[in-house]
Each structure stands twice: as C-alpha cells, then as structure tokens.
Scaffold this motif. Structure first.
Motif, PDB file in Angstrom:
ATOM      1  N   LEU A  15       0.818  -1.218   0.000  1.00 43.27           N
ATOM      2  CA  LEU A  15       0.000   0.000   0.000  1.00 43.27           C
ATOM      3  C   LEU A  15       0.852   1.268   0.000  1.00 43.27           C
ATOM      4  O   LEU A  15       0.323   2.371   0.134  1.00 43.27           O
ATOM      5  CB  LEU A  15      -0.915   0.014   1.241  1.00 43.27           C
ATOM      6  CG  LEU A  15      -1.784  -1.220   1.466  1.00 43.27           C
ATOM      7  CD1 LEU A  15      -2.498  -1.128   2.812  1.00 43.27           C
ATOM      8  CD2 LEU A  15      -2.774  -1.392   0.333  1.00 43.27           C
ATOM      9  N   GLU A  16       2.154   1.128  -0.170  1.00 43.17           N
ATOM     10  CA  GLU A  16       3.094   2.242  -0.006  1.00 43.17           C
ATOM     11  C   GLU A  16       2.789   3.435  -0.904  1.00 43.17           C
ATOM     12  O   GLU A  16       3.072   4.571  -0.527  1.00 43.17           O
ATOM     13  CB  GLU A  16       4.535   1.774  -0.271  1.00 43.17           C
ATOM     14  CG  GLU A  16       5.034   0.724   0.686  1.00 43.17           C
ATOM     15  CD  GLU A  16       4.773  -0.706   0.217  1.00 43.17           C
ATOM     16  OE1 GLU A  16       5.275  -1.626   0.862  1.00 43.17           O
ATOM     17  OE2 GLU A  16       4.042  -0.900  -0.788  1.00 43.17           O
ATOM     18  N   LYS A  23      -3.336   4.688   7.242  1.00 47.90           N
ATOM     19  CA  LYS A  23      -4.758   4.496   7.561  1.00 47.90           C
ATOM     20  C   LYS A  23      -5.346   3.332   6.763  1.00 47.90           C
ATOM     21  O   LYS A  23      -6.161   2.562   7.257  1.00 47.90           O
ATOM     22  CB  LYS A  23      -5.560   5.774   7.291  1.00 47.90           C
ATOM     23  CG  LYS A  23      -5.197   6.913   8.202  1.00 47.90           C
ATOM     24  CD  LYS A  23      -5.513   6.581   9.646  1.00 47.90           C
ATOM     25  CE  LYS A  23      -5.223   7.767  10.541  1.00 47.90           C
ATOM     26  NZ  LYS A  23      -5.462   7.462  11.945  1.00 47.90           N
ATOM     27  N   LEU A  24      -4.941   3.200   5.494  1.00 45.70           N
ATOM     28  CA  LEU A  24      -5.415   2.099   4.657  1.00 45.70           C
ATOM     29  C   LEU A  24      -4.906   0.761   5.196  1.00 45.70           C
ATOM     30  O   LEU A  24      -5.643  -0.229   5.213  1.00 45.70           O
ATOM     31  CB  LEU A  24      -4.984   2.318   3.213  1.00 45.70           C
ATOM     32  CG  LEU A  24      -5.587   1.394   2.152  1.00 45.70           C
ATOM     33  CD1 LEU A  24      -7.110   1.438   2.161  1.00 45.70           C
ATOM     34  CD2 LEU A  24      -5.067   1.775   0.766  1.00 45.70           C
ATOM     35  N   LEU A 115     -14.413   3.935   3.980  1.00 43.40           N
ATOM     36  CA  LEU A 115     -13.510   5.057   3.728  1.00 43.40           C
ATOM     37  C   LEU A 115     -12.539   5.175   4.890  1.00 43.40           C
ATOM     38  O   LEU A 115     -12.951   5.126   6.054  1.00 43.40           O
ATOM     39  CB  LEU A 115     -14.297   6.359   3.602  1.00 43.40           C
ATOM     40  CG  LEU A 115     -15.477   6.388   2.633  1.00 43.40           C
ATOM     41  CD1 LEU A 115     -16.168   7.745   2.693  1.00 43.40           C
ATOM     42  CD2 LEU A 115     -15.011   6.078   1.227  1.00 43.40           C
ATOM     43  N   THR A 116     -11.256   5.360   4.571  1.00 41.39           N
ATOM     44  CA  THR A 116     -10.269   5.542   5.628  1.00 41.39           C
ATOM     45  C   THR A 116     -10.491   6.879   6.327  1.00 41.39           C
ATOM     46  O   THR A 116     -11.092   7.805   5.774  1.00 41.39           O
ATOM     47  CB  THR A 116      -8.834   5.502   5.065  1.00 41.39           C
ATOM     48  OG1 THR A 116      -8.710   6.499   4.062  1.00 41.39           O
ATOM     49  CG2 THR A 116      -8.483   4.157   4.518  1.00 41.39           C
ATOM     50  N   GLU A 117      -9.986   6.961   7.530  1.00 39.25           N
ATOM     51  CA  GLU A 117     -10.110   8.188   8.315  1.00 39.25           C
ATOM     52  C   GLU A 117      -9.467   9.359   7.578  1.00 39.25           C
ATOM     53  O   GLU A 117      -8.372   9.248   7.035  1.00 39.25           O
ATOM     54  CB  GLU A 117      -9.444   8.006   9.677  1.00 39.25           C
ATOM     55  CG  GLU A 117      -9.651   9.185  10.584  1.00 39.25           C
ATOM     56  CD  GLU A 117      -9.164   8.926  12.003  1.00 39.25           C
ATOM     57  OE1 GLU A 117      -9.486   9.752  12.861  1.00 39.25           O
ATOM     58  OE2 GLU A 117      -8.482   7.918  12.243  1.00 39.25           O
ATOM     59  N   GLY A 118     -10.190  10.473   7.520  1.00 33.48           N
ATOM     60  CA  GLY A 118      -9.684  11.677   6.885  1.00 33.48           C
ATOM     61  C   GLY A 118      -9.959  11.766   5.399  1.00 33.48           C
ATOM     62  O   GLY A 118      -9.740  12.805   4.788  1.00 33.48           O
ATOM     63  N   MET A 119     -10.441  10.713   4.806  1.00 35.96           N
ATOM     64  CA  MET A 119     -10.723  10.707   3.371  1.00 35.96           C
ATOM     65  C   MET A 119     -12.043  11.419   3.103  1.00 35.96           C
ATOM     66  O   MET A 119     -13.024  11.217   3.812  1.00 35.96           O
ATOM     67  CB  MET A 119     -10.813   9.253   2.885  1.00 35.96           C
ATOM     68  CG  MET A 119     -11.134   9.096   1.435  1.00 35.96           C
ATOM     69  SD  MET A 119     -11.319   7.336   1.044  1.00 35.96           S
ATOM     70  CE  MET A 119     -11.926   7.495  -0.617  1.00 35.96           C
ATOM     71  N   ASP A 120     -12.063  12.259   2.076  1.00 36.63           N
ATOM     72  CA  ASP A 120     -13.304  12.895   1.670  1.00 36.63           C
ATOM     73  C   ASP A 120     -14.212  11.861   1.020  1.00 36.63           C
ATOM     74  O   ASP A 120     -13.742  10.899   0.408  1.00 36.63           O
ATOM     75  CB  ASP A 120     -13.041  14.020   0.659  1.00 36.63           C
ATOM     76  CG  ASP A 120     -12.336  15.212   1.289  1.00 36.63           C
ATOM     77  OD1 ASP A 120     -12.504  15.429   2.505  1.00 36.63           O
ATOM     78  OD2 ASP A 120     -11.608  15.911   0.560  1.00 36.63           O
ATOM     79  N   SER A 136     -12.375   2.111  15.221  1.00 32.74           N
ATOM     80  CA  SER A 136     -11.504   0.941  15.183  1.00 32.74           C
ATOM     81  C   SER A 136     -10.163   1.303  15.813  1.00 32.74           C
ATOM     82  O   SER A 136      -9.588   2.340  15.476  1.00 32.74           O
ATOM     83  CB  SER A 136     -11.287   0.490  13.733  1.00 32.74           C
ATOM     84  OG  SER A 136     -10.191  -0.399  13.641  1.00 32.74           O
ATOM     85  N   SER A 137      -9.660   0.454  16.685  1.00 38.71           N
ATOM     86  CA  SER A 137      -8.352   0.714  17.279  1.00 38.71           C
ATOM     87  C   SER A 137      -7.242   0.596  16.231  1.00 38.71           C
ATOM     88  O   SER A 137      -6.176   1.180  16.388  1.00 38.71           O
ATOM     89  CB  SER A 137      -8.088  -0.263  18.430  1.00 38.71           C
ATOM     90  OG  SER A 137      -8.119  -1.595  17.963  1.00 38.71           O
ATOM     91  N   LEU A 138      -7.499  -0.123  15.157  1.00 36.70           N
ATOM     92  CA  LEU A 138      -6.499  -0.301  14.097  1.00 36.70           C
ATOM     93  C   LEU A 138      -6.582   0.780  13.023  1.00 36.70           C
ATOM     94  O   LEU A 138      -5.576   1.152  12.432  1.00 36.70           O
ATOM     95  CB  LEU A 138      -6.661  -1.671  13.433  1.00 36.70           C
ATOM     96  CG  LEU A 138      -6.374  -2.870  14.323  1.00 36.70           C
ATOM     97  CD1 LEU A 138      -6.813  -4.153  13.640  1.00 36.70           C
ATOM     98  CD2 LEU A 138      -4.910  -2.925  14.691  1.00 36.70           C
ATOM     99  N   ALA A 139      -7.793   1.249  12.720  1.00 37.59           N
ATOM    100  CA  ALA A 139      -7.995   2.147  11.578  1.00 37.59           C
ATOM    101  C   ALA A 139      -8.533   3.522  11.947  1.00 37.59           C
ATOM    102  O   ALA A 139      -8.774   4.331  11.057  1.00 37.59           O
ATOM    103  CB  ALA A 139      -8.938   1.484  10.575  1.00 37.59           C
TER     104      ALA A 139
END
Length: 153
Positions: A15-16, A23-24, A115-120, A136-139
């Motif tokens: 995912l780099e 976040k992904l 949707l990941t955190e912060g994504m519009d 989510s504690s992970l995401a």
C-alpha cells in the motif's frame, strides 16, 4: 505475491503508493482481525494487477448501480468461508470495496464501502449513500455504507 495480513503488527506492505497508506493499512488490518475472530480465517491479499479477475468481478457487480471508479486498485482478496464468497479491493485513495455474496440462492448479498479516516467522500457517493461511523483501534474512524446486490454473479 500474496500477503497474509497481520492485524497485530500493522504494515503498509503493498500500500506504499497510497497517500493514506498508514490508515489504509489499518483498515486492511481491521478486516483481517474481523475474519480471524469471526471465522478463524487468515486474510490474504495480493496485488490487484496479479489477479485481475477478482477486480473484474467486483467492477461487474458495481455496474449494477452504474458505479465505476477512476481510482488505482492496489490490492485484492477473494475467498469462500462458511458458504459465503468474500471479495475485497483496496484503492490507492483510501477506499475499500467488499462484496459479501452468499452461495445459497436465498442468502445475503451486498456490496460494502469503507472510507479511511480523513478521506473525503468520493463524488460517486454524494447524494446516493449515507455513511455511518465506526471506531476501530487499528484504523481510527471508519465510515461505511452498503447496497444489496440484486443480480446473480
């Protein structure tokens, strides 16, 4: 090359190139934890370009709602557990699409979006779907929505 997702040690492997890789990776790890805890199934992904038939299947189902995404797919996953076929695609912009498709003709069949955190919210969703939030504690904060699949695939 296949990658067994470790939800205890979150990694951005594969995912780099995403501007929201951390976040992904957390979102992907969240999925791995769900499948491990609920089904005792190891969540394995592979580069989208190594397995285009998974992506093609997902895109075919999305066309049921006239949805086509211009985003770059990074990873896909496809497996059957407890008579349900699960397919996932993780896009570079932070969107995850997952398909729950029961092999029982009367079972549940749906497309989920996360949707990941912060994504519009992508323009393809505006006015069509209402998103709910999940912590989510992970995401971090995951926003999600879904639609029921009507066709047979």
């Amino acid at each position: 090359m296949a990658y067994k997702v470790d939800f205890k040690k979150v990694s951005t492997i594969g995912l780099e190139s995403s501007p929201v890789a951390d976040k992904l990776a957390g979102l992907r790890a969240n999925e791995a934890r769900y499948f491990r805890n609920k089904y005792r199934h190891e969540f394995v992904t592979m580069p989208a370009d190594e397995n285009p038939e998974i992506l093609n299947r997902i895109e075919t189902i999305l066309k049921e709602r006239d949805m086509e995404f211009p985003y770059k797919p990074l990873e896909v996953s496809d497996f059957v557990v407890e008579n349900t076929r699960w397919s996932h695609v993780f896009y570079e912009n932070g969107l995850e699409v997952n398909i729950l498709y029961s092999l029982d003709p009367n079972g549940k069949r749906a497309v989920g979006f996360k949707l990941t955190e912060g994504m519009d919210v992508p323009e393809e969703f505006e006015g069509k779907f209402k998103f709910v939030r999940q912590r989510s504690s992970l995401a971090g904060i995951i926003r999600g929505t879904y639609f029921v699949i009507k066709g047979n695939y």
